[in-house]
Write a protein that holds these residues in place. Structure first.
Motif, PDB file in Angstrom:
ATOM      1  N   SER A  47      32.496  24.384 -33.298  1.00  0.00           N
ATOM      2  CA  SER A  47      31.048  24.160 -33.225  1.00  0.00           C
ATOM      3  C   SER A  47      30.272  25.404 -32.817  1.00  0.00           C
ATOM      4  N   LEU A  81      27.853  16.607 -33.254  1.00  0.00           N
ATOM      5  CA  LEU A  81      27.221  15.286 -33.249  1.00  0.00           C
ATOM      6  C   LEU A  81      26.466  15.025 -31.948  1.00  0.00           C
ATOM      7  N   LYS A  82      26.877  15.648 -30.848  1.00  0.00           N
ATOM      8  CA  LYS A  82      26.133  15.500 -29.599  1.00  0.00           C
ATOM      9  C   LYS A  82      24.747  16.116 -29.714  1.00  0.00           C
ATOM     10  N   ARG A  83      24.650  17.198 -30.460  1.00  0.00           N
ATOM     11  CA  ARG A  83      23.359  17.867 -30.657  1.00  0.00           C
ATOM     12  C   ARG A  83      22.580  17.287 -31.827  1.00  0.00           C
ATOM     13  N   PHE A  84      23.303  16.894 -32.863  1.00  0.00           N
ATOM     14  CA  PHE A  84      22.668  16.420 -34.099  1.00  0.00           C
ATOM     15  C   PHE A  84      23.356  15.127 -34.547  1.00  0.00           C
ATOM     16  N   PRO A  85      22.764  13.967 -34.304  1.00  0.00           N
ATOM     17  CA  PRO A  85      23.384  12.699 -34.729  1.00  0.00           C
ATOM     18  C   PRO A  85      23.193  12.477 -36.231  1.00  0.00           C
ATOM     19  N   VAL A  86      24.031  13.134 -37.020  1.00  0.00           N
ATOM     20  CA  VAL A  86      23.872  13.158 -38.471  1.00  0.00           C
ATOM     21  C   VAL A  86      25.023  12.413 -39.140  1.00  0.00           C
ATOM     22  N   ALA A  98      35.725  10.272 -37.414  1.00  0.00           N
ATOM     23  CA  ALA A  98      34.304  10.612 -37.335  1.00  0.00           C
ATOM     24  C   ALA A  98      33.537  10.325 -38.627  1.00  0.00           C
ATOM     25  N   THR A 100      31.436   8.757 -41.292  1.00  0.00           N
ATOM     26  CA  THR A 100      30.543   7.601 -41.404  1.00  0.00           C
ATOM     27  C   THR A 100      30.310   7.191 -42.841  1.00  0.00           C
TER      28      THR A 100
END
Length: 274
Positions: A47, A81-86, A98, A100
């Protein structure tokens, strides 16, 4: 090719997209596809360099695309994903928790925030569930192939069979010649040294070695390649060539008169110890 309506929007093809090369670890390449504002990352094994690149270029992450489950391709996903819930797009059958939006052969989807439509190819061999992403916009052909096809080589067979990998590479080799090949590692010079050992009379290969050596001497990446260049110089797309078969036989890696499938398997085994 089938299209999954739930993944695809009626968005006009974008011609203003670019791909940033983000080096990671010893020899990985992570890819950021962006339009100057939004970005999607392909195979973020780490990351930190992705977050730094997003900040440097003023980009907001809108999607994560994964090709297979190896740690150097997915290790950075939780932190991103903690910074950007995409949404996380990836193979349905490669064991990545992970993901989706699971994808199969023949699916196509539009990358959120970018209006970029990608088609999905299943390319087992390196792993059993490995997929690749293809952009087929006229004049703008891109391939994100993870560890299946490399510049001058192909991935190791950790899970699949030689027959599976050969079929996967044939699928990729059938793409248009101008397709840009965004693979995930800087293995090119090592691959080309092997290629020259098995096909020393290939003039296009000798020229490529010269050109790629100059790039590396200048600390430049050798990726992306192109499908056309791979067809002319990559032994794993050329394993049927008489000179390559003769080299395998002469090196004691293949019995004379063996089937073509045996030649591919012998070539991959030789590269493992080259």
């Amino acid at each position: 090719m089938q299209t999954r309506p739930e993944l695809t929007g009626n968005i006009a093809a974008r011609n203003d997209l670019s791909v940033l090369t983000v080096p990671a670890f010893k020899d990985n390449y992570l890819w950021l596809i962006h339009d100057g504002r939004h970005a999607a990352v392909v195979d973020p094994g780490d990351s930190s360099p992705i977050l730094a690149s997003l900040e440097e270029h003023g980009l907001t992450l809108t999607a994560i695309l994964l090709t297979h489950h190896h740690a150097d391709h997915i290790g950075g996903v939780p932190a991103l994903l903690k910074r950007f819930p995409v949404p996380v797009f990836g193979p349905r059958n490669d064991g990545i928790d992970a993901v989706t939006d699971p994808l199969d052969e023949g699916d196509s989807f539009t990358v959120p925030g970018l209006g970029l439509e990608l088609a999905v190819l299943e390319v087992p061999g390196h792993t059993l569930g490995h997929i690749a992403y293809v952009r087929k916009t006229p004049g703008l052909h891109w391939l994100f192939c993870g560890d299946t096809l490399f510049a001058g080589g192909c991935g190791r067979l950790f899970e699949g069979t030689p027959a599976q990998m050969a079929a996967s590479l044939e699928k990729l080799a059938a793409l248009p010649e101008d397709t840009e090949v965004y693979c995930a590692h800087e293995y090119t010079l090592s691959n080309l040294r092997f290629a020259l050992a098995v096909e020393p009379a290939n003039e296009a290969l000798a020229l490529r070695m010269r050109d790629e050596s100059a790039k590396r001497a200048a600390h430049l990446p050798t990726v992306p390649s192109s499908i056309g260049l791979e067809r002319r110089t990559n032994p794993f797309l050329r394993y049927r060539e008489p000179e390559i078969v003769a080299s395998l036989v002469a090196a004691g890696k293949l019995r004379d008169g063996a089937a073509q499938g045996e030649a591919f398997a012998a070539l991959r085994e030789w590269k493992n110890v080259f």
